[in-house]
Design a protein around this motif. Sequence first.
Motif, PDB file in Angstrom:
ATOM      1  N   GLU A   1       7.931  -3.185  -0.861  1.00 49.52           N
ATOM      2  CA  GLU A   1       8.967  -3.429  -1.872  1.00 49.52           C
ATOM      3  C   GLU A   1      10.290  -2.805  -1.437  1.00 49.52           C
ATOM      4  OE1 GLU A   1       8.521  -1.358  -5.559  1.00 49.52           O
ATOM      5  OE2 GLU A   1       6.955  -0.046  -4.768  1.00 49.52           O
ATOM      6  N   GLY A   2      10.505  -2.774  -0.108  1.00 46.62           N
ATOM      7  CA  GLY A   2      11.734  -2.221   0.445  1.00 46.62           C
ATOM      8  C   GLY A   2      11.497  -1.044   1.351  1.00 46.62           C
ATOM      9  N   GLN A   3      10.213  -0.644   1.516  1.00 41.76           N
ATOM     10  CA  GLN A   3       9.866   0.421   2.450  1.00 41.76           C
ATOM     11  C   GLN A   3       9.040  -0.174   3.589  1.00 41.76           C
ATOM     12  OE1 GLN A   3       8.996   0.771  -0.973  1.00 41.76           O
ATOM     13  NE2 GLN A   3      11.001   1.699  -1.381  1.00 41.76           N
ATOM     14  N   ALA A   4       8.602   0.673   4.500  1.00 44.28           N
ATOM     15  CA  ALA A   4       7.776   0.202   5.607  1.00 44.28           C
ATOM     16  C   ALA A   4       6.521  -0.461   5.061  1.00 44.28           C
ATOM     17  CB  ALA A   4       7.398   1.375   6.512  1.00 44.28           C
ATOM     18  N   PRO A   5       6.117  -1.610   5.606  1.00 42.43           N
ATOM     19  CA  PRO A   5       4.925  -2.296   5.098  1.00 42.43           C
ATOM     20  C   PRO A   5       3.669  -1.452   5.286  1.00 42.43           C
ATOM     21  CG  PRO A   5       5.685  -3.294   7.146  1.00 42.43           C
ATOM     22  CD  PRO A   5       6.730  -2.322   6.736  1.00 42.43           C
ATOM     23  N   THR A   6       2.822  -1.430   4.243  1.00 42.46           N
ATOM     24  CA  THR A   6       1.578  -0.660   4.286  1.00 42.46           C
ATOM     25  C   THR A   6       0.420  -1.572   3.915  1.00 42.46           C
ATOM     26  OG1 THR A   6       1.905   0.019   1.983  1.00 42.46           O
ATOM     27  CG2 THR A   6       2.723   1.504   3.701  1.00 42.46           C
ATOM     28  N   PRO A   7      -0.788  -1.288   4.439  1.00 39.97           N
ATOM     29  CA  PRO A   7      -1.947  -2.120   4.086  1.00 39.97           C
ATOM     30  C   PRO A   7      -2.394  -1.850   2.657  1.00 39.97           C
ATOM     31  CG  PRO A   7      -2.595  -0.327   5.548  1.00 39.97           C
ATOM     32  CD  PRO A   7      -1.112  -0.282   5.467  1.00 39.97           C
ATOM     33  N   ALA A   8      -2.660  -2.928   1.931  1.00 37.40           N
ATOM     34  CA  ALA A   8      -3.141  -2.795   0.556  1.00 37.40           C
ATOM     35  C   ALA A   8      -4.644  -2.518   0.554  1.00 37.40           C
ATOM     36  CB  ALA A   8      -2.834  -4.069  -0.231  1.00 37.40           C
ATOM     37  N   ARG A   9      -5.124  -1.893  -0.507  1.00 39.76           N
ATOM     38  CA  ARG A   9      -6.540  -1.522  -0.596  1.00 39.76           C
ATOM     39  C   ARG A   9      -7.362  -2.663  -1.184  1.00 39.76           C
ATOM     40  NH1 ARG A   9      -6.059   4.734  -2.870  1.00 39.76           N
ATOM     41  NH2 ARG A   9      -4.783   5.532  -1.146  1.00 39.76           N
ATOM     42  N   VAL A  10      -7.388  -3.768  -0.490  1.00 42.70           N
ATOM     43  CA  VAL A  10      -8.189  -4.916  -0.928  1.00 42.70           C
ATOM     44  C   VAL A  10      -9.622  -4.692  -0.460  1.00 42.70           C
ATOM     45  CG1 VAL A  10      -8.317  -7.428  -0.976  1.00 42.70           C
ATOM     46  CG2 VAL A  10      -6.122  -6.312  -0.626  1.00 42.70           C
ATOM     47  N   PRO A  11     -10.644  -4.953  -1.316  1.00 41.29           N
ATOM     48  CA  PRO A  11     -12.025  -4.639  -0.940  1.00 41.29           C
ATOM     49  C   PRO A  11     -12.582  -5.472   0.202  1.00 41.29           C
ATOM     50  CG  PRO A  11     -11.941  -5.801  -3.040  1.00 41.29           C
ATOM     51  CD  PRO A  11     -10.535  -5.430  -2.706  1.00 41.29           C
ATOM     52  N   GLU A  12     -11.965  -6.602   0.521  1.00 39.74           N
ATOM     53  CA  GLU A  12     -12.469  -7.439   1.610  1.00 39.74           C
ATOM     54  C   GLU A  12     -11.318  -8.257   2.188  1.00 39.74           C
ATOM     55  OE1 GLU A  12     -14.743 -11.031   0.194  1.00 39.74           O
ATOM     56  OE2 GLU A  12     -14.865  -9.786  -1.614  1.00 39.74           O
ATOM     57  N   PRO A  13     -11.513  -8.861   3.374  1.00 39.13           N
ATOM     58  CA  PRO A  13     -10.427  -9.637   3.987  1.00 39.13           C
ATOM     59  C   PRO A  13      -9.973 -10.787   3.093  1.00 39.13           C
ATOM     60  CG  PRO A  13     -12.142  -9.192   5.591  1.00 39.13           C
ATOM     61  CD  PRO A  13     -12.678  -8.757   4.261  1.00 39.13           C
ATOM     62  N   VAL A  14      -8.670 -11.052   3.107  1.00 39.60           N
ATOM     63  CA  VAL A  14      -8.109 -12.110   2.276  1.00 39.60           C
ATOM     64  C   VAL A  14      -7.469 -13.172   3.160  1.00 39.60           C
ATOM     65  CG1 VAL A  14      -7.702 -10.472   0.412  1.00 39.60           C
ATOM     66  CG2 VAL A  14      -5.863 -10.986   2.023  1.00 39.60           C
ATOM     67  N   SER A  15      -7.252 -14.336   2.580  1.00 39.26           N
ATOM     68  CA  SER A  15      -6.599 -15.430   3.302  1.00 39.26           C
ATOM     69  C   SER A  15      -5.147 -15.601   2.887  1.00 39.26           C
ATOM     70  CB  SER A  15      -7.353 -16.742   3.068  1.00 39.26           C
ATOM     71  OG  SER A  15      -7.389 -17.062   1.679  1.00 39.26           O
ATOM     72  N   THR A  16      -4.811 -15.240   1.632  1.00 34.00           N
ATOM     73  CA  THR A  16      -3.429 -15.354   1.174  1.00 34.00           C
ATOM     74  C   THR A  16      -3.242 -14.477  -0.045  1.00 34.00           C
ATOM     75  OG1 THR A  16      -1.680 -16.923   0.578  1.00 34.00           O
ATOM     76  CG2 THR A  16      -3.849 -17.309  -0.374  1.00 34.00           C
ATOM     77  N   ALA A  17      -1.989 -14.112  -0.323  1.00 39.30           N
ATOM     78  CA  ALA A  17      -1.674 -13.254  -1.475  1.00 39.30           C
ATOM     79  C   ALA A  17      -0.225 -13.449  -1.853  1.00 39.30           C
ATOM     80  CB  ALA A  17      -1.957 -11.786  -1.162  1.00 39.30           C
ATOM     81  N   VAL A  18       0.118 -13.081  -3.119  1.00 39.74           N
ATOM     82  CA  VAL A  18       1.493 -13.178  -3.586  1.00 39.74           C
ATOM     83  C   VAL A  18       1.658 -12.272  -4.799  1.00 39.74           C
ATOM     84  CG1 VAL A  18       1.168 -15.109  -5.223  1.00 39.74           C
ATOM     85  CG2 VAL A  18       3.363 -14.818  -4.045  1.00 39.74           C
ATOM     86  N   PHE A  19       2.896 -11.781  -5.008  1.00 43.87           N
ATOM     87  CA  PHE A  19       3.219 -10.961  -6.173  1.00 43.87           C
ATOM     88  C   PHE A  19       4.253 -11.689  -7.031  1.00 43.87           C
ATOM     89  CE2 PHE A  19       1.202  -7.775  -3.649  1.00 43.87           C
ATOM     90  CZ  PHE A  19       0.683  -6.857  -4.567  1.00 43.87           C
ATOM     91  N   ALA A  20       4.092 -11.529  -8.373  1.00 45.34           N
ATOM     92  CA  ALA A  20       5.052 -12.089  -9.316  1.00 45.34           C
ATOM     93  C   ALA A  20       6.077 -11.060  -9.746  1.00 45.34           C
ATOM     94  CB  ALA A  20       4.328 -12.646 -10.543  1.00 45.34           C
ATOM     95  N   ASP A  21       5.782  -9.767  -9.561  1.00 45.55           N
ATOM     96  CA  ASP A  21       6.749  -8.688  -9.721  1.00 45.55           C
ATOM     97  C   ASP A  21       6.263  -7.523  -8.869  1.00 45.55           C
ATOM     98  OD1 ASP A  21       4.814  -7.248 -11.240  1.00 45.55           O
ATOM     99  OD2 ASP A  21       5.530  -8.165 -13.092  1.00 45.55           O
ATOM    100  N   THR A  22       6.837  -6.350  -9.065  1.00 44.37           N
ATOM    101  CA  THR A  22       6.496  -5.224  -8.195  1.00 44.37           C
ATOM    102  C   THR A  22       5.016  -4.867  -8.254  1.00 44.37           C
ATOM    103  OG1 THR A  22       8.718  -4.327  -8.448  1.00 44.37           O
ATOM    104  CG2 THR A  22       7.028  -2.818  -7.672  1.00 44.37           C
ATOM    105  N   ARG A  23       4.376  -5.022  -9.421  1.00 45.14           N
ATOM    106  CA  ARG A  23       3.006  -4.545  -9.589  1.00 45.14           C
ATOM    107  C   ARG A  23       1.978  -5.653  -9.766  1.00 45.14           C
ATOM    108  NH1 ARG A  23       2.909   0.774 -10.416  1.00 45.14           N
ATOM    109  NH2 ARG A  23       0.920   0.744 -11.533  1.00 45.14           N
ATOM    110  N   TRP A  24       2.379  -6.792 -10.291  1.00 45.05           N
ATOM    111  CA  TRP A  24       1.414  -7.845 -10.656  1.00 45.05           C
ATOM    112  C   TRP A  24       1.309  -8.864  -9.529  1.00 45.05           C
ATOM    113  CZ3 TRP A  24       2.211 -12.602 -14.124  1.00 45.05           C
ATOM    114  CH2 TRP A  24       0.963 -13.153 -14.482  1.00 45.05           C
ATOM    115  N   GLY A  25       0.093  -8.989  -8.979  1.00 46.16           N
ATOM    116  CA  GLY A  25      -0.109  -9.921  -7.886  1.00 46.16           C
ATOM    117  C   GLY A  25      -1.524 -10.444  -7.847  1.00 46.16           C
ATOM    118  N   ALA A  26      -1.769 -11.394  -6.941  1.00 40.31           N
ATOM    119  CA  ALA A  26      -3.091 -12.007  -6.795  1.00 40.31           C
ATOM    120  C   ALA A  26      -3.349 -12.278  -5.324  1.00 40.31           C
ATOM    121  CB  ALA A  26      -3.184 -13.292  -7.606  1.00 40.31           C
TER     122      ALA A  26
END
Length: 644
Positions: A162-187
């Motif tokens: 969100e404006g800082q160095a990119p960091t890996p998210a704590r997703v429980p398993e590998p994903v194929s795609t993702a997106v956020f609708a605001d700073t906190r809400w995403g899928a």
Amino acid sequence: MMGAVGLRPAVAVGLLSFAVACGAARVSPRVVAARRSTEAPREPFMAVSLLPGVDLDGFPTVAAETPEGEVHLLWGGLRATVTPRGVAVGLDHFAAAIAAAVPVSNGWVFVAGDGVVAASETFTGPLRRLGELPLGDSPPRVLPGVGRLAVVDTSGTLWTSEGQAPTPARVPEPVSTAVFADTRWGAAITQRAELLWTEDGGETWHRSDLAGLVPWSLLAHRGILGAQTSEGFRPLVRGEARLEPAEETPRSALGRPWQGDLASVREAVLERYPGLLSLGEGCPRLAGATLRVEGLDLVTYDRSTGRALRRLRGGVPLAQCRLHGWGPAVALTCPDGAGVGPAMARSEDGETFTLVAGGRALPDLQFHAPERDPLLGPRGGVFSDDGRHAAALGAERCPQEVRAEVPDCCRLDACACAEEDRAPPPARLCVLVDGARSWRVVPLGALADDAPITLDAMHGSQLLLRLGEPTMLDRFLRSEGALLVPQGLAVLDVTTGEVLRPTLPRSEAVPSPVLGYLRWLSEGTLYGLAISGEEPDRRALAVGRPGATLALRPLPMGALDVELQDADHGLATGARAEDLWQTLDGGHRWDRVTLPLDGSLGARGSDRAVRCDAHSCLLGRIRLQGWGEPRASGGTVLAAGQGR
């Protein structure tokens, strides 16, 4: 004179036209601003600028639209904003195309196709590097979102910023795609086709109840976050684990080609980067200007500023036509499918074109046909750099209706061709001498020898011919592709009919030399590349006058290609973009050029050629002006590290 020194390590400039090398180690380069000295530069010096990878014939894509009527556009590695007041273009740019732009709380975050992530306080403002993602050779998987950038790498790891160095998210398993609708809400969609959602910026994730639906992709637009599923679009209910039926699918212009005033954006980009018009096929020079075919129009641009000077409306798809010429006149040659029939036309001012062979008049382009219109246009043609000579080969076929009118032959004015529907290699060449309106025939005789002929270039009345199909001589280049070597080269004087065959001397430095190509210098000197038939890595600059034995001047070890700007100045290039040498004495001595760029440019694949004219040289997307000590010019360029 520069010494042979090595290049500095760090950032690789992964230009769109280059094939990018992979390595085991990754280097995170730092942003290096262009050096701007307050002192007067010592002469001579070489100004080095890295041009953005923009396809001027393509279209920018929409990154965002604002209620105030602003449209933010992405075009290759460039950013531009269109407002009611005009077009603003960012000076800093990426070396690779921008894959996505996401608005965040303190500005914008961008990710490029080579994995570089950068931020700016405004859409077109100065860039600061945030980091680089481990993408390998794969493009980033990223969707346009809001508030937080979400990128998936080749391993299925989700990276966010969100404006800082990119960091890996704590997703429980590998994903194929993702997106956020605001700073906190995403899928996110997992590689097992499960839908996950988060309300804390990716710290924790929850599984959504799909009720038998299969999620295909995600969409975040104007506060709506949802998934395209096997039964259409379904919004995601915030704070719950379910999808609800949708009344309609949100429609967004984000990521789509822009349908606005492309001409104004193109002119703004060219004004910021006039070097994009420096060189290239289809951009001939005429009286300080550059001509380009743009759709149905011919546009003349000022070379130094990039400003459009005039636009001629064609009314037919002129993009199928070819513009060429570097002297006082330019030529336009069109095939059958261009709406004008096969045709050749010439112009001395870029506005009024005189039809000299075939085709029909185009009033919108002010074509003026001569009194005697030839029945057929040329199969191939070339104009001389003096604007007063031209050469063309006869038509490929003779239509039945023309044969009925002219039973003896199909003709291009006085030029005979075969009567068969499929013509053999031509035995006659049609030439236009000293600007006369009528064509005359120059018999090729044994010169053709039933082999294909290509009209390469023309200097004054001397025509450079390639005879026969190219052969694959250099099969062992260290980069991709191989050099196509013609079977024969000849110079034909169209006024006297004299044929001159360039010859090469015996050489210990280049055993059994073979000519790879020949080109003209403006004063009439021939130069080209000589390759050893025994050791293809051993190469030399061949230079001399037509009819004389060409002199061989060995190239530096590792050089694969060579280009001269004039009799003294030239460049040699190798398999990697940073393999660059310059000569200031016609190839007798070569000095390594250490480009003022922080990093490696990587392997360039089969795109090895460097081109020069009287003003500058172009090596891929690198523009070089002047000679001597190289110095950076232009804005900051962000690109992948040396490991790519």
